[in-house]
Structures are given as structure tokens and as C-alpha cells.
Motif scaffolding. Structure first.
Motif: not given
Length: 517
Positions: A402-419
Motif C-alpha cells: 500500500i504505497y503513498t501518493v506524493l503528487r497527483v494530476t488530472e492534467d490531460m497534457s501530462i496524462v496523455s503523454e504518459l499514456e
């Protein structure tokens, strides 16, 4: 009127009666002396990005005041030149461009130069004082700490706020902002308490030396601020800061806490675990958990009367105040599996736009059990995020996934690039590891194993060690982990204002997100 050849500011001495300059006004302000506006001052930039100081004296205000606006572009014909006499040149040039009675100013609709003309200086150059001392420079970074606005001086121009900025290399720079800009940043921080990542561009700053170290400070009304603006430089820093140098992983690769690491993960939040605390009481100063301790109460009117109550104290003896903070146990899912994460206060508060204290007040007013999470948390479900996740020493030593979330974003430019990178990694993995089957080969189905990939090796890892798709395993591990922090309320009251309790044996099937076509 016919406009002659175009001249650039680097060759300003070549301008004549027929030639012209195309410039953009980066900053405009009034120079005031003895409560009288003596001149309109500007910093202008041509299409090559060269910056120059310019001004209009008060006898020509009527001709140009109504035309000149910040962030607008102009064609200048027949400008005059004047020497810099105050010993400090805003742009490093020994002359300033002036608009006088014969100068002509026209709107320019085809300026092709930079928009803002930033000239960023590295933090280390400022700290080590190797940056320019006799001109302005620009800095960009995100705010890691700040002090309240200091207003003790009777002159508002002397009011200031102190910030500490960090760049992508985690170098910290101290900054002091005066006057109206100090109020600008103070108001933003006050009105946006849930924004945890504030990126600021500070244009036209000067070097200040304090205790032998270089710092940055604003300069009267010349300085210009961009606070979390939608400009390329700020958006780019946000993306790069989020991604950092962290490796991109899928769930099946990190179900076993083999080593300490931070990584990127793209996944949907598909569930919030019931019957686990969603908040805890923490120290307001240092963020650590507080503990209840008994306190003896003596009666002054009845000396023999002694009672005992429970009060909360921080484990840090120097701290006193406490507050409620989020500790939300979530399940996240990608196309390779599901795993449990813990969403703590900073990120949860930003996503929910309400503090844990405020939500608990609503929760208490409903009179429901703390064993069930409030319905307001359901807004997190079925949303896709990019996470920066931390596998800690505790996870490795206790084999806890069970790991800790340090940062989270819903920014589609970031999400799409990582996908896109995940998809590319998947294609490369298939092409590198395809093996042609012989006619007598039998394909054995993988039943209880997942494949964890490290570089070029593939190692099967048994799921019962770290069950990515087992809600009961996630629940048990998280409870074990949380019980070391505080007592878990085991009440099972049901409520119409809360999400229905889900037992570990009757878990709602996890939704598999559809792939985008």
C-alpha cells in the motif's frame, strides 16, 4: 505615410527619418517625484528579443498616454535617444529611446518576436552572485515556503513578502517582493489555499546580497509577476516538475515492494476502501499524528475534587495545535491490474476542494459512523490521474504494497503523454519478446502470477505475496499499516448520507476503463 526600412534595437544608431522600429511594450509604469508624474517609463522589446528602456516626458503625455498599453505592439517612427544618467540601466544599454514631439507611434498587428521576452537566470548564478549586477534578470520556480505580508512600515511601497522558490534541480532561492507586487502574491496565496503547487515567473528582478549569499528582490513598479498563469514557461515547468526523473510503471510491475523508489503511474481511481479511516488528527504545525493523553483537573473551589480528562498532544513536544487531515485509502486500476494507494492531505484537499476539518463537520452533523466514508469522496471515483508514487523503506521491510501518493494530476497534457509512452513501451516489449511456437509447444495459461519486468529480464512473482487484484489483501495490509498510526474504528453503522458499506467478501466488481478509440 510611407514607412521606410525596419531597424532593430541592436542597430538603433542606424535609424533615420524614414526607417522604423517594431517593438512590444513589456512593462509600463509612471515615474513619480514629489507626488508628480515626471515621465512614462517603459521596457520595450523588438522582434529579435532585444530589450531597451524607453520613456515619454510629461510635456508629451497628451500625444502618447492614451496609445501606450502594456503587452501591446507598435511601430515607432522618428524616435529620439537620451543618455542614462542615474547610473543604473534597466536593460544594460547606455541610452534610452524617447518619444518626443516629432515621433510617430502606430499600432502593429504583425509583430513576430517573442511574447514575453523572458531572460531567465540560473538560481546558482544568483546565489553565487555571478549574474548581472547592473541590469534586470528573470527567475522562474515554484513556491516552497513564504512568510506573511510584512506591513509595519507606514509606506505601502515598503511592505514586502518573503518567498523561497525551488527550481527543477531542487535549488532554493530566497526572494523578497515589495509594494503592489507583494500584495498581488499575498492575495493569490490567500485566495487559493488548496493550490499546492504555485509556479511564479518574476520578471525584471535585481540581485540582492544578504549574509554573503545572493538573493532576488523586486524593484519598485518595474517588476512584473506571472502567478500560475497559462503561459508556456509555467506550464512547461509544471509538467517537467511532475514527471521529474521518475520511471514510468504499470501496476503489474510494482505490486511487489522489492526496493525503495518513486515512480509514475497512470490509473483510474476505482474504489475507496470502506471501514478504514479517511482522516486522522495531526499536528497543525508539523503534520505528525497526535496522541490522546490523560490530564488531571484540580478544582479550585473544592480542593478535594479531582477529575481526569483526555487531551491530545503532538509527539513533537514543541508543537501544540492539531487539525484533521486526509488519509484516504484508494484502489487504482490500469490495464494490468489494481493496487492500493494512500492519498494524503495535500493532494486530497486540492482534488476535493474542501478541508478534512470542514468535511468532518458535515459528516458529524449527519450523525453517521466514522467507519464509512462520506459520499463527498465519491467524486474521486472513475477519474483518471497521473500519480507520483513512493515505495518507502517501510513498504520494503514489511512487504507492504500500500504505497503513498506524493503528487497527483488530472492534467490531460501530462496524462496523455504518459499514456503514449506506456503504449510505446508495450509495443516494444511485445516485439522484443515474441517467440515463434513449435508445432508441439503448448501454451500454459498464467493463473495466479503476474509478470514483473525489470530492464530486459522477466521474473514471475506470485500474486499471493502482493495481490494486485485482491481487495481483501489490500484491506488487510492497509489496516495493519494504519493501526500503527491510530486506532481504527470498527463500527458498521449504515447511513443514507454515506456510501454503502462493502464487505471484503462482497466487493463490487472493479470497472475496467474503456480504451479510447
Amino acid at each position: 505615410m510611407e514607412i521606410g526600412n525596419k531597424v532593430y534595437l541592436n542597430n538603433i544608431e542606424q535609424i533615420d527619418e524614414k526607417s522604423h522600429i517594431k517593438v512590444r511594450v513589456l512593462k509600463i509604469w509612471n515615474f513619480v517625484r514629489n507626488n508628480k508624474v515626471c515621465s512614462i517609463e517603459m521596457i520595450i522589446m523588438d522582434e529579435e528579443g532585444t530589450q531597451y528602456q524607453a520613456r515619454v516626458f510629461n510635456q508629451n503625455f497628451s500625444r502618447f498616454r492614451h496609445l501606450l498599453k502594456e503587452d501591446e505592439s507598435y511601430i515607432v517612427i522618428k524616435p529620439n535617444m537620451a543618455a542614462v544618467t542615474n547610473g543604473f540601466s534597466y536593460t544594460g544599454h547606455k541610452q534610452t529611446l524617447t518619444l518626443d514631439w516629432k515621433s510617430i507611434l502606430k499600432k502593429c498587428d504583425d509583430f513576430s518576436g517573442p511574447v514575453n521576452g523572458f531572460m531567465f537566470v540560473d538560481f546558482n548564478c544568483i546565489i553565487e552572485q555571478t549574474c548581472p549586477r547592473d541590469t534586470f534578470f528573470d527567475v522562474i520556480g515554484h513556491i516552497v515556503s513564504f512568510r506573511p505580508l510584512e506591513t509595519s512600515n507606514p509606506a505601502p511601497s515598503k511592505h514586502y513578502i518573503k518567498l523561497t522558490l525551488s527550481n527543477l534541480d531542487s535549488v532554493h532561492l530566497k526572494v523578497t517582493i515589495f509594494g503592489s507586487q507583494a500584495y498581488q502574491i499575498s492575495e493569490y496565496l490567500k485566495n487559493n489555499p488548496t493550490v499546492n503547487f504555485v509556479v511564479i515567473v518574476m520578471q525584471f528582478f535585481k540581485l540582492n546580497i544578504w549574509n554573503g549569499l545572493g538573493e532576488a528582490k523586486s524593484h519598485f513598479e518595474v517588476t512584473k509577476l506571472f502567478i500560475n498563469s497559462d503561459i508556456y514557461e509555467i506550464m512547461s515547468l509544471k509538467i517537467n516538475d511532475f514527471k521529474g526523473n521518475f520511471p514510468l510503471k504499470t501496476v503489474c510491475e510494482i505490486t511487489e515492494p522489492i526496493k525503495e523508489m518513486k515512480f509514475l503511474l497512470v490509473a483510474f481511481i476505482v474504489n475507496i476502501r470502506q471501514n478504514l479511516p479517511w482522516y486522522y488528527e495531526a499536528c497543525k504545525k508539523c503534520g505528525k499524528k497526535i496522541i490522546p493523553v490523560p490530564k488531571t483537573n484540580h478544582s479550585y473551589t473544592k480542593p478535594e475534587g479531582i477529575s481526569e480528562t483526555m487531551v491530545v498532544e503532538c509527539t513533537n513536544a514543541q508543537c501544540k495545535k492539531s487539525e484533521f487531515q486526509y488519509i484516504i485509502p484508494i484502489n487504482v486500476q490500469d490495464c494490468t491490474g489494481t493496487i492500493g494507494l494512500t492519498l494524503f492531505d495535500r493532494e486530497a484537499r486540492r482534488l476535493l476542494n474542501i478541508s478534512a476539518y470542514e468535511l468532518k463537520k458535515i459528516d458529524d452533523a449527519a450523525g453517521d459512523s466514522d467507519a464509512l466514508f462520506p459520499m463527498q469522496l465519491n467524486v474521486l471515483k472513475n477519474r483518471k490521474f497521473a500519480f507520483v508514487v513512493d515505495i518507502t523503506e517501510y513498504n520494503v521491510n514489511n512487504y507492504n504494497n500500500i504505497y503513498t501518493v506524493l503528487r497527483v494530476t488530472e492534467d490531460m497534457s501530462i496524462v496523455s503523454e504518459l499514456e503514449s509512452k506506456i503504449e510505446l513501451m508495450s509495443i516494444q516489449s511485445v516485439s522484443l519478446n515474441q517467440v515463434a511456437l513449435e508445432s508441439n509447444d503448448v501454451v500454459q495459461p498464467v493463473q495466479k502470477d503476474v509478470i514483473s519486468q525489470t530492464d530486459e529480464s522477466f521474473t514471475p512473482s506470485t500474486v499471493d505475496k502482493s495481490t494486485a487484484t485482491s481487495p481483501s489483501k489490500i484491506s488487510c495490509d492497509l489496516k495493519r499499516n494504519l493501526q500503527e498510526i491510530y486506532d481504527v474504528d470498527s463500527g458498521y453503522d449504515l447511513s443514507s448520507t454515506k456510501a454503502k458499506r462493502i464487505s471484503t467478501a462482497e466487493e463490487t466488481p472493479l470497472l475496467i476503463p474503456k480504451k479510447e478509440k
